[in-house]
Write an enzyme that holds these catalytic residues in place. Structure first.
Site, short mmCIF file in Angstrom:
data_model
loop_
_atom_site.label_atom_id
_atom_site.label_comp_id
_atom_site.label_asym_id
_atom_site.label_seq_id
_atom_site.Cartn_x
_atom_site.Cartn_y
_atom_site.Cartn_z
N TYR A 103 -0.93 28.57 3.72
CA TYR A 103 -1.53 27.64 4.68
C TYR A 103 -2.84 27.05 4.13
O TYR A 103 -3.06 25.84 4.15
CB TYR A 103 -1.78 28.40 5.99
CG TYR A 103 -2.40 27.61 7.08
CD1 TYR A 103 -1.80 26.44 7.54
CD2 TYR A 103 -3.59 28.02 7.67
CE1 TYR A 103 -2.38 25.70 8.55
CE2 TYR A 103 -4.18 27.29 8.69
CZ TYR A 103 -3.57 26.14 9.12
OH TYR A 103 -4.15 25.41 10.12
N ILE B 250 -4.68 21.98 20.38
CA ILE B 250 -5.85 21.09 20.29
C ILE B 250 -5.44 19.64 20.58
O ILE B 250 -6.14 18.92 21.29
CB ILE B 250 -6.55 21.21 18.92
CG1 ILE B 250 -6.96 22.67 18.68
CG2 ILE B 250 -7.78 20.30 18.86
CD1 ILE B 250 -7.59 22.95 17.33
#
Ligand code: UDP
Length: 327
Positions: free
Chosen positions: A151, A12
């Site tokens: 995460y 990204i």
């Protein structure tokens, strides 16, 4: 505008760099290349507005200077991908939490108030059986210490760090919960489904569907995602807020596999694999993951331009070109 992108050699981040260079901005990318790749930056090398530092966000000695230079900061540096997280949970905890705290401290002590995007994830919604997720929904995390959730926990900590700094020091920070993002430069090594299926289909190999493939996802093209992030960063009403970013068109993983085979005109069969075989341990897969986008739309008017079929056709073509070059 001066734009600093941490993790800017990643999937990204590299698209953010491309967008801002095309807008005539100055772009400074820092990345330790742990999951990001120099290939993603090839197109900008030698561009007069582009600068790159290969450094770890935990140790980068030019961080304070770069933060003071920036009008806009995208903090994308993180260890991502569930396979990577299971392999190295210690790195996940360190990079994802200490890195974010270091950036926020640098912004606060710089005395200058840039626009800041902190990347979070739909993973923070956890093991919630709902079929779509709004920012006000409760978060459900198994309490048994399963590292698969490391995460999500680090990103949740990042969100609270960002809100704390935003509130106390009146910083212009937007936390974005990114839902499944796909597009050019994404790689399948860390478990991402679309690049894996596209590669398998183009090579006429079996497509590895985990479980029964009934789980659903909503995929957003990265070229849309970066537009949404750019709009949110510049939107004062979004500062101090958490906002879902994605596309709400939903598809099951089995249907996705069939669609990719069909668009590729491939002879690949579907090969169903248990989660235990796929991840090496029992794995809590999220059944549905669709964003509620009312908040994003109310703040920015954002509408995605890329449909799933267009993105898949583009990725299939790029994979074919890559294979021809390698042959
Ligand atoms: N998946 C799959 N085959 C693969 C990789 C992933 O069936 O080769 C499944 C995975 O179990 C999940 C979905 O595809 O249900 C999306 O996986 P990804 O890791 O891309 O995203 P996330 O699970 O983080 O939403």
């Amino acid at each position: 505008m001066h734009v600093l992108i941490t993790g800017g050699a990643g999937f990204i981040g590299s698209h953010l760099a491309e967008r801002h260079l095309a807008q005539g901005d100055q772009v400074y990318v820092v990345d330790n290349l742990s999951t990001g790749s120099l290939n993603n930056l090839d197109a900008f090398r030698g561009h007069p507005g582009f600068r790159f530092a290969e450094a770890d966000i935990l140790e980068w000695d030019a961080l304070d200077q770069a933060v003071a230079w920036a009008d806009r900061i995208y903090h994308m540096a993180a260890v991502v991908g569930v396979k990577k997280v299971l392999e190295d949970p210690v790195a996940v905890m360190a990079t994802n939490m200490s890195g974010t705290e270091r950036i926020l401290r640098a912004i606060q002590s710089g005395g200058w108030n840039p626009q800041v995007i902190i990347a979070s994830t739909s993973e923070v919604y956890g093991f919630n059986e709902k079929d779509s997720f709004a920012e006000t929904d409760h978060i459900v995390l198994p309490s048994a210490g399963r590292l698969r959730w490391a995460y999500a926990v680090t990103k949740l900590a990042d969100e609270f760090l960002a809100f704390s700094y935003a509130r106390k020091y009146k910083l212009n920070i937007v936390v974005v919960r990114l839902f499944n993002t796909i597009g050019p430069n994404q790689v399948g090594h860390y478990g991402m489904v679309v690049p894996s299926f596209v590669r398998q289909a183009v090579q006429n190999d079996p497509l590895t569907v985990y479980g029964e493939g009934r789980q659903t996802r909503s995929f957003c093209d990265v070229r849309d995602t970066v537009v949404a992030l750019d709009m949110l960063a510049a939107c004062p009403a979004a500062w101090g807020e958490v906002v879902n970013v994605g596309n709400d068109q939903e598809i099951s993983i089995r249907d996705l596999a069939e669609l990719i085979v069909q668009r590729t005109h491939s002879t690949s069969p579907l090969h169903f694999i248990s989660y235990k075989d796929a991840y090496g341990e029992e794995f809590d897969d999220v059944t549905h993951r669709r964003p509620v986008l009312n908040k994003l739309r109310a703040l920015t008017g954002f509408m995605p331009e890329w449909g799933l079929r267009d993105t898949l056709d583009d990725l299939i073509e790029r994979e074919r070109v890559k294979n021809r070059r390698a042959a």
